[in-house]
Design an enzyme around this catalytic site. Structure first.
Site, mmCIF file in Angstrom:
data_model
loop_
_atom_site.group_PDB
_atom_site.id
_atom_site.type_symbol
_atom_site.label_atom_id
_atom_site.label_comp_id
_atom_site.label_asym_id
_atom_site.label_seq_id
_atom_site.Cartn_x
_atom_site.Cartn_y
_atom_site.Cartn_z
ATOM 1 N N GLY A 181 -12.955 6.635 12.398
ATOM 2 C CA GLY A 181 -12.472 6.121 10.876
ATOM 3 C C GLY A 181 -13.123 4.857 10.811
ATOM 4 N N GLN B 174 6.813 4.232 3.166
ATOM 5 C CA GLN B 174 7.465 3.355 1.997
ATOM 6 C C GLN B 174 7.025 4.057 0.561
ATOM 7 O OE1 GLN B 174 4.809 -0.209 1.157
ATOM 8 N NE2 GLN B 174 6.822 -1.212 1.854
ATOM 9 N N LEU C 164 -1.353 3.784 -8.081
ATOM 10 C CA LEU C 164 -0.802 2.662 -7.831
ATOM 11 C C LEU C 164 -1.009 1.700 -8.801
ATOM 12 C CD1 LEU C 164 1.198 1.877 -5.621
ATOM 13 C CD2 LEU C 164 -0.651 0.309 -5.253
ATOM 14 N N HIS D 142 3.605 5.849 -0.418
ATOM 15 C CA HIS D 142 2.546 4.806 -0.448
ATOM 16 C C HIS D 142 2.161 4.788 0.934
ATOM 17 C CE1 HIS D 142 0.313 1.344 -1.720
ATOM 18 N NE2 HIS D 142 0.969 0.832 -0.954
ATOM 19 N N ARG E 190 10.070 -3.620 -1.532
ATOM 20 C CA ARG E 190 9.874 -2.282 -2.237
ATOM 21 C C ARG E 190 10.686 -1.410 -2.127
ATOM 22 N NH1 ARG E 190 3.270 -2.007 -0.694
ATOM 23 N NH2 ARG E 190 2.789 -3.727 -2.053
ATOM 24 N N HIS F 209 6.469 3.197 -2.980
ATOM 25 C CA HIS F 209 6.161 1.863 -3.845
ATOM 26 C C HIS F 209 6.694 1.968 -5.246
ATOM 27 C CE1 HIS F 209 3.822 -1.090 -6.159
ATOM 28 N NE2 HIS F 209 3.065 -1.449 -4.848
ATOM 29 N N SER G 210 -0.296 -5.045 4.958
ATOM 30 C CA SER G 210 -1.151 -3.898 5.613
ATOM 31 C C SER G 210 -2.830 -4.305 5.851
ATOM 32 C CB SER G 210 -1.225 -2.733 4.850
ATOM 33 O OG SER G 210 -2.106 -1.660 5.502
ATOM 34 N N GLU H 99 1.973 -4.450 -7.175
ATOM 35 C CA GLU H 99 3.055 -5.305 -7.249
ATOM 36 C C GLU H 99 2.457 -6.687 -7.746
ATOM 37 O OE1 GLU H 99 5.020 -4.720 -3.767
ATOM 38 O OE2 GLU H 99 5.613 -6.844 -3.493
ATOM 39 N N GLU I 236 -3.299 1.807 9.631
ATOM 40 C CA GLU I 236 -2.209 2.661 9.208
ATOM 41 C C GLU I 236 -1.760 3.669 9.881
ATOM 42 O OE1 GLU I 236 -2.064 3.616 4.944
ATOM 43 O OE2 GLU I 236 -0.569 4.918 5.016
ATOM 44 N N ARG J 131 7.230 -2.041 5.031
ATOM 45 C CA ARG J 131 6.199 -3.038 5.077
ATOM 46 C C ARG J 131 6.058 -4.001 3.813
ATOM 47 N NH1 ARG J 131 0.846 -3.085 2.692
ATOM 48 N NH2 ARG J 131 1.339 -0.759 1.639
ATOM 49 N N PHE K 76 3.902 -12.400 -3.691
ATOM 50 C CA PHE K 76 4.088 -11.104 -3.709
ATOM 51 C C PHE K 76 5.319 -10.729 -3.170
ATOM 52 C CE2 PHE K 76 1.813 -7.084 -3.162
ATOM 53 C CZ PHE K 76 0.891 -7.073 -3.989
#
Ligand SMILES: Cc1cc2nc3c(=O)[nH]c(=O)nc-3n(C[C@H](O)[C@H](O)[C@H](O)COP(=O)(O)OP(=O)(O)OC[C@H]3O[C@@H](n4cnc5c(N)ncnc54)[C@H](O)[C@@H]3O)c2cc1C
Ligand code: HEM
Ligand code: SF4
Ligand code: F3S
Ligand code: FES
Lengths: 258, 126, 161, 584
Positions: D12, D240, D252, D353, D286, D242, D399, D255, D383, D394, D116
């Site tokens: 990754g 989660q 998305l 999310h 959230r 969102h 993240s 936020e 993740e 979260r 946030f």
């Protein structure tokens, strides 16, 4: 102020966006296909689809792949224009399939979809991106500083930060480079994307290697090959003023000399 | 291998195509033009003979075309220079191109009679 | 081909034998004319391209005056093309100002055009050999034309014969 | 088939993978395998920011950040890990800045910070400016900056290589890491990477939901490969949602939009969050906001003809502020909805999310094969992993922080492990399982289509396992998934070729999603309480007595070849903060 009446205040745009009855229309996607495992000839294939005009070209391609012909091959990931996977030539112009809504490109007529130009076609809409990334890597696209690292962050005024803001937006989709007539000719030109990414560092007040990058771009296949055709600027899905950035690099080279 | 479609570039691309085509055209004309002018050094009679062909309506029309090419190349060249050296140039390139085209049309209309008067007189008398 | 048939049309395991290509024996990919390779920036470290580029703009600006002035005189004023002849040329070159004008125009236009054509050749000639030949031809023609033109302007003799 | 040998292999090239690669490359011979070109990774989609108590604009410290993280995670967070996260956050941000990341700046030229959701001053007193950001493109900048530094360090990438299997070799009765097996998209060739240390950083798995902010490529390949090899998955029931995804599309809207002053309104124009979270209002955590939105919708106060969404209202903010701070998301609204956010509210709905759960690791990034045992040489970060710093929910901006802090840690740890250990032998026929997987899929002639099964999976997950869950819906989900897995046996693909066979890979990815969806549903069914992102209508309260523990799901294969999921539990590490009621 109060928006307590928000629902009565709807603009036509919002009403249109919220209308749920999908007005399906028939669109024809004319896709340029090439599969070396079948033939050494590329060919155009028409697909007739029932689509909502508010859907994206990417949705149409998915519909073909998922429901009609699984062999249709293209790259994609994020589906909202930030990963840079799906630059392709739609109705003759480079765009991201995921940022192009059918209704915005006249779905009455067949929509042509073909791979971006100037890079080797590997299969259908997939091209070899290696030369593109090679040009990117060649301009030293990373911050270079001298001396000891500060303990906290390097300071930078908002104005200095703003100076190169535009070119930080690049997602390396290659829509620009593969729209450039100079690049199509011989693929040796660094291309707008590499210059954009050089620009991002040349004009970063924290960077100290502008000289070297300018020197690289001063060469035969560097900025001087740009003929200001603006295809790159028109194609950039991030709205970067690519040609302007290239011109700034040219001017930096000239002022450096004189 | 059937090629893909033509790239549908916009003003910037087509103006460049035109600039390039006119530039090359002018260069070849210039080449010939220097050669024919060189005849003045050899023989006035021959020179006058060649120049006489320029006065032929067909060549005269070509000359009008040449003026068109040079005018466009010159005006667009100035636009390109503005794009290069004026920081707002890239932003207004499109408007500048349409201005170039506008001025070009006006000038070409203005040059129509003066450049072609010779042929017009021959063809339609005066 | 319509949407009803494409599956068969691109069927990879087609037994028709029509295609000589298979997953194990694929056709070559569609390459662009020339590809960028790892060795491609061969740095030359000169400012040639920079000066060439600058020259195009500077000469362009001067040429606007010279060429458009030239056209105006030759083709528009005074009856246009009808007036041109040996006598007209002789009259003009009697004046050093016009001699200088034409000389500058000749040099600038030829160099400007030649440099422009050099770019065009670089862009379109695919093989290195073709490129070299075309450029050699271009430079020879340019040098010849410029020298010939210069000679003519300087050694012009209104009383020839 | 080809065999490659590297000290460290990273799976990754998102934020976590590249952060690890920068460290590992300096210390060991490293290869990064990625199924996408690095800059295509979904880290680039992150918008809002990255939390760190820099205290550049107002008083702040890492202890408050730790507390917020723990509280935000509804106390299911391992507190030692959260402490590390918050403490190392400061250096993580400064490191990125030094690598060249163009953060927005304060008037003094420092990194600017903004508010946030869930981040507070002094243990919940008021919102604090803790999120370091670059407009609404923070993830993009992080991804680009990390890639740039990988170019600088000369990191070796294998692009468009799909890792499909993890190789473990038993030495003295302990499973050791031997490498991974990858499928090269361009050629269809199988590659075995023999490695001393492997780091999984393959991202999330949100694609089993229909409305999701996740990319098409986030299919949990890493989690699934580990799971197939008998490693547990932790806390998978916690997903989660969102609050603000573009209606129906799931794209998305950060936020940060509410951080800048955006307000959620129902069809009456009411600022409904005042009812649910009197202090934090629209900036509550959230899960709270997502539930509030669905409550509004269920009670008939949703907007639009079908009443199935609410509005994110930005119209009272000056256009200059939107242009400067939220340029991308306003453009999304224009492009995809044809709406001008200066003048019209934007229709939104909660969107799937982020996976809080994943492959269990300790704070060095070492993967655990049960509650305590480390798998030598195996690491995970980002993740895909569950360190558990996010617990049951979260916090926004944590993240991007997680991928940097634990990406770095695992990169260092893996390379050090590689330089002090020898290769273990590859298992026999290392490529066998992948060849079997690929060939059987290519040759299959069944009558099921990938797309039908995927659609059905997404449908059942959205209906039964999203924001509100009950025993009944989860049982339905488990049943549906089992049926889909049976159908999946009969799936076949149309493309039988070798080059760029994305048809085949999509089928394999669907197999992974099915496995993971099952783990989610089974874990959720067993968790008879509500906590963070997991909300059970039949058990609406948190139950610390029975469920203050992590779920550990194992794949068990019976003698007759039947697969089952076995659930086990792991205690939560608590150091300083005692569980309290979570109010915003
Ligand atoms: C829209 C959106 C906005 C977000 N905003 C924020 C935010 O503001 N703040 C915040 O803190 N967090 C945010 N997040 C969460 C955060 O961005 C992600 O959790 C984080 O970026 C994940 O990083 P990663 O490195 O683990 O994975 P990714 O970036 O997803 O990378 C995964 C990598 O793994 C590779 N890979 C996957 N499978 C394979 C395989 N089989 N073989 C080989 N390679 C493989 C992929 O190619 C890719 O390179 C957001 C997430 C989304 C979706
Ligand atoms: C009259 C005034 C002229 C002006 C203002 C002018 C301006 C320019 C400029 C600015 C360019 C560079 C374009 C670019 O880099 O994209 C250019 C290119 C060129 N010019 Fe001129 N020029 C003029 C006259 C001429 C003449 C007389 C000739 C022929 C001899 C000529 C031939 C060319 C050619 C061949 C090119 C290259 C085109 C290309 O690379 O696309 N120009 N001109
Ligand atoms: S400059 Fe624009 S078009 Fe070019 S690669 Fe970057 S984002 Fe794509
Ligand atoms: S398209 Fe090419 S020519 Fe210059 S303006 Fe853009 S790089
Ligand atoms: S799919 Fe990511 S840019 Fe289009």
């Amino acid at each position: 102020m109060s928006t307590a009446t928000v629902d009565n205040n709807h603009s036509a745009a919002l009403d249109a966006a919220e209308s749920t009855d999908a007005h399906l229309i028939t669109v024809t996607l004319r896709v340029r296909r090439y599969n070396p495992e079948v033939s050494d000839q590329a060919s155009w294939v028409d697909y007739k689809l029932e689509m909502d005009p508010k859907e994206r070209v990417l949705d149409a391609l998915h519909k073909i792949k998922w429901e009609i012909d699984g062999t249709l091959t293209f790259r994609r990931s994020c589906a909202h224009g930030i990963c840079g996977s799906d630059a392709m030539r739609i109705n003759g112009r480079n765009r991201l399939a995921c940022k192009t809504l059918l209704k915005d490109i006249n779905p009455e007529k067949p929509i042509t979809v073909e791979p971006i130009k100037g890079l080797a076609v590997l299969k259908d809409l997939v091209v070899d991106m290696e030369p593109f990334f090679q040009a990117y890597r060649d301009v030293m696209p990373f911050l270079i500083t001298k001396g000891n690292e500060p303990t906290r962050e390097r300071l930078q005024s908002s104005e200095d930060r703003e100076r190169f803001d535009d070119t930080t937006k690049c997602i390396l989709c290659a829509a620009c480079t593969s729209s450039c007539p100079v690049f199509w000719n011989d693929g040796q030109y660094f291309g707008p994307a590499a210059i954009v990414n050089a620009h991002r560092f040349i004009f970063d007040s924290r960077d100290e290697a502008a000289e070297q990058r300018l020197e690289i771009l001063n060469d035969r296949d560097g900025v001087w090959r740009c003929r200001t055709t603006f295809n790159c600027t028109d194609a950039c899905p991030r709205g970067i003023e690519v040609t302007k950035a290239i011109q700034e690099v040219k001017r930096a080279l000239i002022t450096r000399r004189f | 291998m059937p090629a893909g479609t033509l790239y549908r570039g916009r003003e910037g691309m087509w103006s460049w195509v035109a600039h390039r085509v006119t530039g090359v055209l002018i260069f070849f004309f210039l080449f010939v033009h220097v050669l024919d002018t060189a005849l003045v050094r050899v023989s006035p009679q021959d020179y006058d003979k060649v120049v006489a062909t320029y006065k032929n309506p067909v060549v005269n029309l070509l000359e009008y075309g040449l003026v068109a090419a040079i005018l466009f190349h010159a005006l667009n060249g100035l636009r390109v220079i503005a794009v290069d050296f004026w920081s707002k140039g890239p932003k207004y390139q499109r408007q500048m191109l349409w201005s170039v085209v506008g001025i070009w049309i006006v000038l070409m209309a203005g040059a129509f009679y003066p450049v072609l008067q010779h042929s017009l007189r021959i063809l339609f008398g005066s | 081909m319509s949407a009803d048939t494409p599956v068969d049309a691109v069927e990879l395991t087609s037994t028709s034998g029509a295609s000589a290509f298979s997953p194990d024996n694929p056709a070559p990919v569609i390459e662009p004319p020339r590809a960028r390779t790892k060795r491609t920036p061969r740095a030359t470290r000169t400012n040639f391209e920079l000066y060439g580029w600058l020259f195009m703009r500077l000469s362009g600006i001067v040429l606007v005056v010279l060429v458009l002035g030239h056209l105006l005189i030759q083709l528009v004023l005074d009856g246009g093309v009808s007036k041109i002849g040996f006598a007209f040329v002789a009259g003009r070159w009697a004046n050093p100002f016009w001699q200088l004008w034409d000389l500058t125009m000749l040099w600038l236009a030829m160099l400007h055009g030649a440099n422009g054509l050099r770019t065009v050749i670089n862009d379109y000639a695919e093989r290195d050999a073709t490129r070299s030949w075309l450029k050699a031809l271009l430079y020879t023609a340019t040098a010849f034309t410029v020298l010939l033109g210069t000679l003519v302007i300087f050694t012009f003799d209104p009383n020839i014969q | 088939m080809q065999i490659h040998k590297y000290d460290t292999v990273i799976v990754g090239a998102g934020g976590a993978g590249m952060r690890a690669a920068i460290e590992a490359t300096k210390r060991s011979r490293t290869a990064v395998l990625t199924k996408l070109y690095p800059t295509r990774s979904h880290t680039g989609a992150a918008q809002g920011g990255m939390a760190a108590a820099l205290a550049n604009v107002e008083d702040d410290n890492w202890e408050w950040h730790t507390f917020d993280t723990i509280k935000g995670g509804d106390y299911l967070v391992d507190q030692d890990a959260a402490e590390i996260l918050a403490k190392e956050a400061i250096d993580a941000v400064l490191d990125l800045e030094k690598m060249g990341l163009p953060f927005n700046r304060t008037p003094e030229g420092r990194i600017d910070q903004r508010r946030f959701g869930g981040h507070t001053r002094n243990h919940g007193e008021a919102a604090v400016r803790r999120s370091c950001y670059a407009a609404d493109r923070t993830g993009h900048m992080i991804l680009q900056t990390l890639y740039q530094n990988c170019v600088k360090e000369g990191v070796e990438f294998f692009n468009e290589f799909y890792v499909l299997d993890l190789l473990l070799t038993e030495v003295d009765g302990v499973k050791h890491t031997a490498g991974v097996v990858a499928y090269e998209l361009a050629t269809g060739e199988i590659h075995v990477f023999h490695a001393k240390a492997v780091i999984f950083a393959s991202g999330g798995n949100g694609k089993f939901f229909k409305v999701t902010s996740n990319a098409h490529t986030l299919t949990g390949d890493g989690q699934a490969a580990a799971f197939r090899r008998g490693l547990p998955l932790e806390d998978m029931e916690f997903f989660q949602f969102h609050p603000t995804g573009i209606w129906r599309m799931g794209i998305l809207l950060t936020e940060g939009a509410r951080g800048e002053g955006g307000i959620l309104r129902n069809k009456d124009g009411e600022r409904f969050m005042e009812k649910y979270a009197p202090v934090m209002k629209d900036l509550a955590s959230r899960d709270v906001v997502s539930r509030a939105i669905y409550t509004e919708i269920r009670e008939g106060r949703g907007c639009g003809p079908e009443g199935d969404h609410v509005y994110l209202d930005l119209t009272h903010l000056p256009p200059e502020q939107l242009d400067a701070k939220l340029p991308d998301i306003t453009e999304f609204a224009r492009t995809y909805l044809g709406i001008e956010p200066y003048t019209d509210p934007v229709p939104i709905q909660p969107t799937a999310h982020y996976a809080m759960g994943g492959i269990p690791t300790n704070v060095q990034g070492e993967v655990l094969s049960d509650n305590t045992t480390v798998v030598p040489g195996l690491y995970a970060a980002g993740e895909v992993a569950c360190v558990s710093v996010h617990g049951a929910n979260r916090l926004g901006t944590n993240s991007l922080l997680d991928i940097n802090v634990f990406g770095r840690r695992s990169g260092i740890a893996a390379a050090e492990y590689a330089s002090t250990h020898d290769f273990v032998e590859l298992p026999e026929d290392p490529e066998a399982q992948v060849i079997e997987m690929v060939e059987s899929m290519r040759d299959a002639t069944g009558n099921e289509k990938v797309t039908d099964i995927r659609k059905a999976l997404q449908e059942t997950m959205d209906t039964n396992a999203m924001v509100f869950r009950t025993e009944q819906t989860l049982k339905q989900a488990v049943e549906d998934i089992a049926e889909l897995k049976r159908r999946f046996q009969r799936v076949s693909v149309q493309d039988k070729g070798k080059r760029y066979n994305t048809d085949l890979l999509e089928a394999i990815e669907l197999g992974n999603l099915l496995d993971l969806a099952e783990v989610l549903a089974v874990s959720a069914l067993a968790r008879k309480e509500s906590r963070g992102g997991h909300y059970r209508e039949d058990f609406p309260n948190r139950d610390d007595v029975n469920f203050m523990r992590h779920t550990m799901a194992y794949r068990e294969v019976g003698d007759d070849g039947t697969e089952t999921i076995r659930l086990d539990y792991k205690p939560v590490v608590q150091t300083r903060y005692q569980p309290m009621e979570r109010k915003y």
